[in-house]
Design an enzyme around this catalytic site. Structure first.
Site, PDB file in Angstrom:
ATOM      1  N   HIS A  63       0.744  -1.019  -0.062  1.00 26.19           N
ATOM      2  CA  HIS A  63       0.019  -0.012  -0.130  1.00 26.19           C
ATOM      3  C   HIS A  63       0.912   1.259   0.071  1.00 26.19           C
ATOM      4  O   HIS A  63       1.846   1.203   0.727  1.00 26.19           O
ATOM      5  CB  HIS A  63      -0.944   0.115   1.297  1.00 26.19           C
ATOM      6  CG  HIS A  63      -1.657  -1.128   1.355  1.00 26.19           C
ATOM      7  ND1 HIS A  63      -2.247  -1.611   2.498  1.00 26.19           N
ATOM      8  CD2 HIS A  63      -2.317  -2.177   0.324  1.00 26.19           C
ATOM      9  CE1 HIS A  63      -2.930  -2.661   2.299  1.00 26.19           C
ATOM     10  NE2 HIS A  63      -3.030  -2.935   1.253  1.00 26.19           N
ATOM     11  N   LYS A  72       5.126   7.079   7.340  1.00 25.35           N
ATOM     12  CA  LYS A  72       4.598   6.568   8.448  1.00 25.35           C
ATOM     13  C   LYS A  72       5.856   5.635   9.362  1.00 25.35           C
ATOM     14  O   LYS A  72       6.672   5.332   8.969  1.00 25.35           O
ATOM     15  CB  LYS A  72       3.363   5.547   8.296  1.00 25.35           C
ATOM     16  CG  LYS A  72       3.708   4.409   7.297  1.00 25.35           C
ATOM     17  CD  LYS A  72       2.468   3.528   6.667  1.00 25.35           C
ATOM     18  CE  LYS A  72       2.583   3.189   5.380  1.00 25.35           C
ATOM     19  NZ  LYS A  72       1.588   2.626   4.973  1.00 25.35           N
ATOM     20  N   TYR A 132       0.551   1.852  13.495  1.00 27.45           N
ATOM     21  CA  TYR A 132       0.875   2.822  12.592  1.00 27.45           C
ATOM     22  C   TYR A 132       0.715   4.243  13.016  1.00 27.45           C
ATOM     23  O   TYR A 132      -0.073   4.555  13.620  1.00 27.45           O
ATOM     24  CB  TYR A 132      -0.025   2.573  11.120  1.00 27.45           C
ATOM     25  CG  TYR A 132      -0.239   1.513  10.655  1.00 27.45           C
ATOM     26  CD1 TYR A 132       0.347   0.949   9.408  1.00 27.45           C
ATOM     27  CD2 TYR A 132      -1.019   0.611  11.197  1.00 27.45           C
ATOM     28  CE1 TYR A 132       0.503  -0.181   8.922  1.00 27.45           C
ATOM     29  CE2 TYR A 132      -1.238  -0.591  10.421  1.00 27.45           C
ATOM     30  CZ  TYR A 132      -0.542  -1.006   9.765  1.00 27.45           C
ATOM     31  OH  TYR A 132      -0.817  -2.345   8.788  1.00 27.45           O
ATOM     32  N   ASP A 168      -6.407  -6.043  -2.176  1.00 29.96           N
ATOM     33  CA  ASP A 168      -4.876  -6.634  -2.304  1.00 29.96           C
ATOM     34  C   ASP A 168      -4.970  -7.758  -3.118  1.00 29.96           C
ATOM     35  O   ASP A 168      -4.171  -7.686  -3.966  1.00 29.96           O
ATOM     36  CB  ASP A 168      -4.386  -7.125  -0.923  1.00 29.96           C
ATOM     37  CG  ASP A 168      -4.267  -5.927  -0.048  1.00 29.96           C
ATOM     38  OD1 ASP A 168      -4.388  -4.522  -0.376  1.00 29.96           O
ATOM     39  OD2 ASP A 168      -3.735  -6.231   1.205  1.00 29.96           O
TER      40      ASP A 168
END
Length: 183
Positions: A63, A72, A132, A168
């Protein structure tokens, strides 16, 4: 907290805390603004924290975000995951570089993923929680997904994939994503 630059991904860092263990378990600092600042990152830039829980064999990724991208900090807070970062910044000296990490609740290590890099992971233990810390509010319209099994990337996923999201599963190849970015 030990900080290491990730050679395969320009601007990526691995932050390794020092857990203090005793008969009760352990305690460790997983985020330290001064340590983050010491490598040139703005600790105040992170605006959202998220958590995912996955079971053994689950694959999440690859991603990234379009537009300004998304930086991140990624940490496995419980269990263990095989973590992947792919540099998709055309002007980067490590363009198309890949880095792999063994993140676990035992070490509490955190990977800094620069904006413009794709990220994914596969769960190696019965359960794993991945945290995250993200530098932009999430906008689903900017979500980009790349096929986890793209032969151009040759990512050595350690386990057979037992589950993944529909998004995905249907993700386009890296070449298709790059063509869309150019267009």
């Amino acid at each position: 907290m030990k900080t290491t630059e990730v050679p395969a991904i320009a601007g990526a860092f691995l932050f390794e805390p020092t857990p203090y263990a005793d008969e009760r378990g352990f305690f460790c600092r997983t985020f330290d603004a001064e340590v983050v600042r010491s490598v040139g990152l703005d600790p105040d830039a992170f605006v959202q924290d998220s958590l995912s829980r996955s079971v053994r064999g689950v694959l999440r990724g690859l991603h990234l975000r379009s537009g300004a991208g998304e930086a991140k900090l990624v940490r496995c807070s419980y269990g263990r995951v095989f973590d992947v970062v792919v540099d998709l910044r055309p002007d980067s000296p490590t363009y198309l570089g890949r880095a792999f990490f063994d993140l676990s609740g035992e070490t509490q290590a955190t990977v800094y993923v620069p904006a413009g890099c794709a990220h994914g992971f596969q769960t190696l233990t019965e359960t794993a929680d991945v945290s995250y810390r993200i530098d932009r509010p999430h906008d689903p319209a900017e979500d980009v997904t790349i096929a986890f099994d793209d032969p151009e990337l040759s990512i050595p996923w350690p386990l057979p994939v037992v589950s993944m999201s529909e998004r995905d599963r249907k993700a386009p190849s890296l070449a298709e994503v790059l063509r869309q970015k150019e267009g």
